[in-house]
Scaffold this active site. Structure first.
Site, mmCIF file in Angstrom:
data_model
loop_
_atom_site.group_PDB
_atom_site.id
_atom_site.type_symbol
_atom_site.label_atom_id
_atom_site.label_comp_id
_atom_site.label_asym_id
_atom_site.label_seq_id
_atom_site.Cartn_x
_atom_site.Cartn_y
_atom_site.Cartn_z
ATOM 1 N N SER A 96 1.093 9.528 -8.496
ATOM 2 C CA SER A 96 2.265 10.394 -7.594
ATOM 3 C C SER A 96 2.859 11.341 -8.682
ATOM 4 O O SER A 96 3.358 12.490 -8.089
ATOM 5 C CB SER A 96 3.226 9.392 -7.470
ATOM 6 O OG SER A 96 2.894 8.554 -6.603
ATOM 7 N N HIS A 300 -0.471 -0.753 -2.396
ATOM 8 C CA HIS A 300 -0.798 -1.448 -3.525
ATOM 9 C C HIS A 300 -1.464 -2.652 -3.651
ATOM 10 O O HIS A 300 -2.390 -3.256 -4.279
ATOM 11 C CB HIS A 300 -0.237 -0.646 -4.707
ATOM 12 C CG HIS A 300 -0.393 0.405 -5.343
ATOM 13 N ND1 HIS A 300 -1.474 0.962 -5.876
ATOM 14 C CD2 HIS A 300 0.629 1.519 -5.377
ATOM 15 C CE1 HIS A 300 -1.231 2.240 -6.221
ATOM 16 N NE2 HIS A 300 -0.085 2.564 -6.182
#
Length: 423
Positions: A96, A300
């Protein structure tokens, strides 16, 4: 075949769609709004579904809108694709930090970097430049407000983990007018908890850990209103605003049945609406970053149920932004993701689970809204993948997002808008 069952969820779906405020566009027709061409926008609302790619959007469409419906985020009249690869010496798959840095600076960099180049040199960021150009700026997120995506627009760091220093930069350098989300731990010295106690039962690893002093007190001294609850947020006056609503993220990201909780004390839509109310008073316009972190974190953990829940909350925030832009035609709304998480696939419920019965086992079946049909969510990894991500847009300059582009292209489109000083 091992399939995590969520059959109990079926009777809840109708109530979820009807009462949770998820707005869906039920027809596939539509036209671009007036001014969606090359008129320069005054305001920009940039929305990041962290970890969201095409399959996440399709799973949410089926779950919330059904076979013939579509999400508001998919009803925006312009669509395209973005690639996501970083410039990292070890991997072609982004995190990210590098993904958001590409948006915020126009340069690809290494994973873990916050708006610095591959040599660690700081780069100008869109959030800071928009402020210098006279615009109001803000960020809202269900992550820590100092997490990688918002940090990339408003700070520089060689290491995304330095969240306390990122908070310091917010106050001393980039000075966003609105900061709403989680992460109180990083604003207070270690051992000095604030509104949220150290070592809470839900996650004993959380606790105040800053090294920059009491940044909440400093923010107040700088003129920020500080709030820590939904009730306080509902009564804020206009002006600079800091709201921290949890020690860390506004949820607990875990696999199904292992303490996973998605119940933010303040919804992303509410934070977005509050931010828009505050920022819209600036006659020179504003830049607002909106992020739903739960999509990434629950993907995740290969947690299909919570991933869909986070997608629904993101959709509500998109609806708030879209409604604002419909009333303020000088507003550009962009919705995308920084990368794909989980290798998510939408599959038929009769399909054998090729990924086995471990962490990446299938989730489902999930009901298709308004239909007797259902689908499974299958996972191929607990990490990020290199898939392209969709981008949809509405308002002035939205047409620039047609086609396939590198993620740095976001900066190419937004920089001329946000860095130009308005009178």
């Amino acid at each position: 075949m091992f399939v995590r069952t969520v059959r109990w969820l079926a009777p809840v779906v109708a109530a979820t769609v009807a009462t949770a405020g998820v707005t869906v566009a039920q027809s596939w027709g539509g036209s671009a709004p007036a001014g969606s061409g090359r008129v320069t926008p005054r305001n920009v609302i940039f929305i990041n579904g962290d970890g969201m790619a095409a399959a996440h959007r399709e799973a949410a469409r089926l779950f919330y809108a059904g076979l013939d419906g579509r999400l508001v985020m998919d009803s925006l009249p312009v669509s395209g694709q973005l690639t996501t690869s970083p410039r990292d010496p070890e991997t072609p798959i982004t995190d990210s930090a590098a993904g958001a840095s590409a948006w915020a600076t126009g340069q690809r960099t290494y994973n873990g970097a916050i708006s610095v180049d591959v040599n660690g040199n700081p780069l100008p960021t869109l959030g800071t430049q928009a402020k210098a150009a006279g615009k109001a700026t803000g960020l809202v997120t269900t992550a820590q407000v100092t997490d990688a995506s918002p940090a990339a627009f408003f700070s520089n760091s060689v290491d995304r983990a330095a969240q306390d220093d990122i908070a310091r930069q917010y106050l001393e350098v980039s000075k966003p007018d609105v900061i709403l989300g989680g992460g109180e731990d990083w604003w207070l010295p270690a051992g000095s908890p604030g509104a949220y106690p150290d070592q809470p039962a839900a996650d004993p690893t959380e606790g105040s850990r800053g090294t920059q002093g009491d940044l909440i007190a400093r923010a107040r001294a700088d003129g920020y209103q500080y709030v820590s609850t939904a009730a306080q947020l509902a009564t804020v006056r206009r002006g600079k605003l800091l709201g921290l609503f949890a020690n860390e993220e506004l949820f607990q990201q875990r696999p199904e049945g292992q303490g996973d909780v998605y119940d933010p004390p303040v919804s992303l839509a509410t934070m977005t609406r509050t931010a828009l109310s505050t920022l819209s008073t600036e006659r020179r316009g504003f830049f607002l970053l909106v992020e739903e972190e739960g999509v990434d974190e629950f993907a995740h953990n290969n947690n299909g149920r919570r991933t869909l829940q986070a997608m629904g909350e993101l959709e509500k925030a998109v609806s708030v932004a879209r409604e604002y832009a419909a009333r303020h035609r000088d507003t550009l709304v962009v919705v995308t993701g920084d990368h794909e998480t989980g290798g998510l696939a939408v599959e038929d419920t009769a399909t054998t689970d090729e990924s086995g019965d471990g962490v990446s086992a299938e989730d489902g079946p999930f009901p298709v809204a308004g239909s007797p049909l259902s689908f499974n969510i299958d996972w191929t990894t607990g990490s990020h993948t290199g898939q392209d991500v969709p981008v949809t847009a509405y308002g002035p300059l939205a047409d620039r997002f047609t086609g396939k582009h590198p993620n740095t292209y976001v900066h190419q489109v937004l920089a001329p808008v946000l860095t130009r000083r308005s009178s």
